[in-house]
Enzyme design. Sequence first.
Site, PDB file in Angstrom:
ATOM      1  N   ASP A  59      21.131   9.808   3.485  1.00 43.64           N
ATOM      2  CA  ASP A  59      20.259   9.150   4.462  1.00 43.64           C
ATOM      3  C   ASP A  59      20.720   9.520   5.865  1.00 43.64           C
ATOM      4  OD1 ASP A  59      19.378   7.017   6.379  1.00 43.64           O
ATOM      5  OD2 ASP A  59      18.427   6.225   4.566  1.00 43.64           O
TER       6      ASP A  59
ATOM      7  N   THR B 196       0.817  -1.222   0.000  1.00 42.67           N
ATOM      8  CA  THR B 196       0.000   0.000   0.000  1.00 42.67           C
ATOM      9  C   THR B 196       0.846   1.267   0.000  1.00 42.67           C
ATOM     10  OG1 THR B 196      -0.102   0.157   2.423  1.00 42.67           O
ATOM     11  CG2 THR B 196      -1.738  -1.239   1.332  1.00 42.67           C
TER      12      THR B 196
END
Length: 209
Positions: free
Chosen positions: A200, A108
């Site tokens: 990151d 999702t």
Amino acid sequence: MSNVCVFDHPLIQHKLSILRDKNTSVKEFREIISEIAMLMCYEATRDLPLEEVKVETPVDIAICKRISGKKLAVVPILRAGLGMVDGMVSMMPNVKVGHIGLFRDPETLEPVKYYFKMPPDIKERDAIVVDPMLATGGSASAAISFLKETGVRHIKLMSIIGAPEGVKKMQEDHPDVDIYVAALDDHLNEHGYIVPGLGDAGDRIFGTK
């Protein structure tokens, strides 16, 4: 962007230039993330209410001001948000710290909560959610939604670097939440990284890159 504050203080901007440098060591990166969080905390809490108190000095009675009973909580989004906690706690030693862990569902693509631990009186506290990077805004928006579900009414978001996409997401989902960043960068690349950004943040804080 009336609810977005971009800090232009020289000390913050100087330290941010070191964070962005790909050659900055893990140790230095970790220290500077904490230092920037401390400096940003100083400004982000400028609206705390004060009350007058009498203090006896060695010479006389002074009329001073202290924070007026405001309860605060710092809530890092795991894992990178942990890098900002120590700096904020050094400024506010009595603050309580909650934690929110999120991951993205591969099907999702929606954020899923895997860890949520708050002080017992979180409903009575103003919360400052911290995450070094406001990229897509998905994690920050979800974290704030989870906090609102527990009854927290006053929330701020503090990030080191933001992207326009993340700011837009936050303003659409949570127009009542003030956003504090040290820099608002250009855009997200095809991998979801902020450009020019700093890479990151979690990997660079914990040495896992």
